[in-house]
Design a protein around this motif. Sequence first.
Motif, PDB file in Angstrom:
ATOM      1  N   ALA A  97       8.469  71.747  48.221  1.00  0.00           N
ATOM      2  CA  ALA A  97       8.595  70.827  49.357  1.00  0.00           C
ATOM      3  C   ALA A  97       9.796  69.912  49.163  1.00  0.00           C
ATOM      4  O   ALA A  97      10.534  69.619  50.112  1.00  0.00           O
ATOM      5  CB  ALA A  97       7.321  69.995  49.510  1.00  0.00           C
ATOM      6  N   PHE A  98      10.024  69.478  47.933  1.00  0.00           N
ATOM      7  CA  PHE A  98      11.175  68.630  47.633  1.00  0.00           C
ATOM      8  C   PHE A  98      12.485  69.372  47.887  1.00  0.00           C
ATOM      9  O   PHE A  98      13.414  68.828  48.495  1.00  0.00           O
ATOM     10  CB  PHE A  98      11.087  68.173  46.173  1.00  0.00           C
ATOM     11  CG  PHE A  98      12.196  67.271  45.745  1.00  0.00           C
ATOM     12  CD1 PHE A  98      12.265  65.973  46.211  1.00  0.00           C
ATOM     13  CD2 PHE A  98      13.161  67.723  44.873  1.00  0.00           C
ATOM     14  CE1 PHE A  98      13.289  65.129  45.814  1.00  0.00           C
ATOM     15  CE2 PHE A  98      14.194  66.892  44.474  1.00  0.00           C
ATOM     16  CZ  PHE A  98      14.263  65.593  44.942  1.00  0.00           C
ATOM     17  N   LEU A  99      12.553  70.647  47.471  1.00  0.00           N
ATOM     18  CA  LEU A  99      13.772  71.438  47.685  1.00  0.00           C
ATOM     19  C   LEU A  99      14.029  71.690  49.167  1.00  0.00           C
ATOM     20  O   LEU A  99      15.163  71.584  49.634  1.00  0.00           O
ATOM     21  CB  LEU A  99      13.679  72.769  46.937  1.00  0.00           C
ATOM     22  CG  LEU A  99      13.795  72.682  45.429  1.00  0.00           C
ATOM     23  CD1 LEU A  99      13.527  74.048  44.799  1.00  0.00           C
ATOM     24  CD2 LEU A  99      15.166  72.186  45.026  1.00  0.00           C
ATOM     25  N   VAL A 100      12.984  72.028  49.904  1.00  0.00           N
ATOM     26  CA  VAL A 100      13.154  72.245  51.342  1.00  0.00           C
ATOM     27  C   VAL A 100      13.590  70.946  52.010  1.00  0.00           C
ATOM     28  O   VAL A 100      14.456  70.944  52.893  1.00  0.00           O
ATOM     29  CB  VAL A 100      11.862  72.802  51.970  1.00  0.00           C
ATOM     30  CG1 VAL A 100      11.935  72.788  53.483  1.00  0.00           C
ATOM     31  CG2 VAL A 100      11.612  74.213  51.483  1.00  0.00           C
ATOM     32  N   PHE A 114      16.913  70.333  54.182  1.00  0.00           N
ATOM     33  CA  PHE A 114      16.844  69.776  55.535  1.00  0.00           C
ATOM     34  C   PHE A 114      17.716  68.537  55.680  1.00  0.00           C
ATOM     35  O   PHE A 114      18.229  68.257  56.753  1.00  0.00           O
ATOM     36  CB  PHE A 114      15.412  69.409  55.907  1.00  0.00           C
ATOM     37  CG  PHE A 114      14.671  70.498  56.588  1.00  0.00           C
ATOM     38  CD1 PHE A 114      15.278  71.256  57.572  1.00  0.00           C
ATOM     39  CD2 PHE A 114      13.369  70.767  56.252  1.00  0.00           C
ATOM     40  CE1 PHE A 114      14.590  72.265  58.201  1.00  0.00           C
ATOM     41  CE2 PHE A 114      12.676  71.777  56.883  1.00  0.00           C
ATOM     42  CZ  PHE A 114      13.293  72.517  57.852  1.00  0.00           C
ATOM     43  N   SER A 115      17.848  67.776  54.610  1.00  0.00           N
ATOM     44  CA  SER A 115      18.653  66.559  54.709  1.00  0.00           C
ATOM     45  C   SER A 115      20.117  66.877  54.976  1.00  0.00           C
ATOM     46  O   SER A 115      20.828  66.052  55.543  1.00  0.00           O
ATOM     47  CB  SER A 115      18.519  65.731  53.432  1.00  0.00           C
ATOM     48  OG  SER A 115      19.134  66.398  52.348  1.00  0.00           O
ATOM     49  N   ASN A 116      20.570  68.057  54.592  1.00  0.00           N
ATOM     50  CA  ASN A 116      21.950  68.464  54.844  1.00  0.00           C
ATOM     51  C   ASN A 116      22.108  69.294  56.108  1.00  0.00           C
ATOM     52  O   ASN A 116      23.212  69.704  56.440  1.00  0.00           O
ATOM     53  CB  ASN A 116      22.495  69.260  53.652  1.00  0.00           C
ATOM     54  CG  ASN A 116      22.601  68.405  52.418  1.00  0.00           C
ATOM     55  OD1 ASN A 116      22.873  67.213  52.505  1.00  0.00           O
ATOM     56  ND2 ASN A 116      22.367  68.998  51.264  1.00  0.00           N
ATOM     57  N   PHE A 117      21.014  69.554  56.785  1.00  0.00           N
ATOM     58  CA  PHE A 117      21.069  70.418  57.960  1.00  0.00           C
ATOM     59  C   PHE A 117      21.241  69.569  59.211  1.00  0.00           C
ATOM     60  O   PHE A 117      20.518  68.593  59.417  1.00  0.00           O
ATOM     61  CB  PHE A 117      19.777  71.240  58.067  1.00  0.00           C
ATOM     62  CG  PHE A 117      19.816  72.266  59.146  1.00  0.00           C
ATOM     63  CD1 PHE A 117      20.522  73.436  58.976  1.00  0.00           C
ATOM     64  CD2 PHE A 117      19.155  72.057  60.343  1.00  0.00           C
ATOM     65  CE1 PHE A 117      20.554  74.390  59.968  1.00  0.00           C
ATOM     66  CE2 PHE A 117      19.185  73.003  61.336  1.00  0.00           C
ATOM     67  CZ  PHE A 117      19.897  74.170  61.142  1.00  0.00           C
ATOM     68  N   PHE A 131      17.518  79.521  61.881  1.00  0.00           N
ATOM     69  CA  PHE A 131      16.243  80.123  62.252  1.00  0.00           C
ATOM     70  C   PHE A 131      15.136  79.621  61.321  1.00  0.00           C
ATOM     71  O   PHE A 131      14.047  79.270  61.768  1.00  0.00           O
ATOM     72  CB  PHE A 131      16.351  81.642  62.191  1.00  0.00           C
ATOM     73  CG  PHE A 131      15.134  82.349  62.701  1.00  0.00           C
ATOM     74  CD1 PHE A 131      14.822  82.326  64.052  1.00  0.00           C
ATOM     75  CD2 PHE A 131      14.298  83.024  61.834  1.00  0.00           C
ATOM     76  CE1 PHE A 131      13.693  82.970  64.533  1.00  0.00           C
ATOM     77  CE2 PHE A 131      13.173  83.665  62.305  1.00  0.00           C
ATOM     78  CZ  PHE A 131      12.868  83.634  63.652  1.00  0.00           C
ATOM     79  N   ALA A 132      15.418  79.564  60.017  1.00  0.00           N
ATOM     80  CA  ALA A 132      14.432  79.063  59.055  1.00  0.00           C
ATOM     81  C   ALA A 132      14.136  77.589  59.315  1.00  0.00           C
ATOM     82  O   ALA A 132      12.988  77.152  59.223  1.00  0.00           O
ATOM     83  CB  ALA A 132      14.934  79.267  57.632  1.00  0.00           C
ATOM     84  N   ALA A 133      15.161  76.824  59.660  1.00  0.00           N
ATOM     85  CA  ALA A 133      14.953  75.405  59.965  1.00  0.00           C
ATOM     86  C   ALA A 133      14.105  75.242  61.217  1.00  0.00           C
ATOM     87  O   ALA A 133      13.261  74.343  61.292  1.00  0.00           O
ATOM     88  CB  ALA A 133      16.294  74.712  60.131  1.00  0.00           C
ATOM     89  N   ASN A 134      14.327  76.104  62.207  1.00  0.00           N
ATOM     90  CA  ASN A 134      13.507  76.059  63.425  1.00  0.00           C
ATOM     91  C   ASN A 134      12.046  76.344  63.109  1.00  0.00           C
ATOM     92  O   ASN A 134      11.139  75.691  63.641  1.00  0.00           O
ATOM     93  CB  ASN A 134      14.022  77.049  64.456  1.00  0.00           C
ATOM     94  CG  ASN A 134      15.303  76.592  65.099  1.00  0.00           C
ATOM     95  OD1 ASN A 134      15.598  75.411  65.122  1.00  0.00           O
ATOM     96  ND2 ASN A 134      16.064  77.531  65.618  1.00  0.00           N
TER      97      ASN A 134
END
Length: 173
Positions: free
Chosen positions: A63-66, A70-73, A142-145
């Motif tokens: 969860a921390f890695l995701v 996400f913080s850079n997306f 797509f993964a972020a969506n």
Amino acid sequence: HLLFSIFSGKILYKKRNILKRIFTIPFIIEVLAVLMYFLNIRLILPIANTVEYISSMVPTLSAFLVGMYFSNFPLKGIKFQFEILIASAYKLLLFPILVFIVCLIAHFDIDTTLVFVTLSALPSGIELTTTTCFSQNDKTPFAANINALSFTLSLATIPLMCFITNEIYSIIY
């Protein structure tokens, strides 16, 4: 041409490259773990405790890695796609309902049923495929969506499924 490829080492190189991709450290560890399980070999206590502590950190670290990815997306890249909505609805609504039905058939108590329904209603955002998409920079939007939509929907579906479970159990029992 084939003879030249064999003598020049191109085919041998390709086979070595395939073997390198198959025999990775996680694969070797999995094979050893399966062998230890079937041969009933127990680890010594310090190693067993270390493995237990590390394995309990995996969900938190993933969860921390995701979250770091996400913080850079950019938020502009997240789009509301119908396919993701349908897949998320199956995962967040249909699967918990099926788990609930199985718990009713098996006559589980309400606490056990709520645990199973809640676990089955969790979003599927932190998965190997999503993490792999991020690490390989392949189809990251797509993964972020998938992550964003399933997480957002789960904020409503988890309490809804728990409420439905509680209400049906109060009627039946």
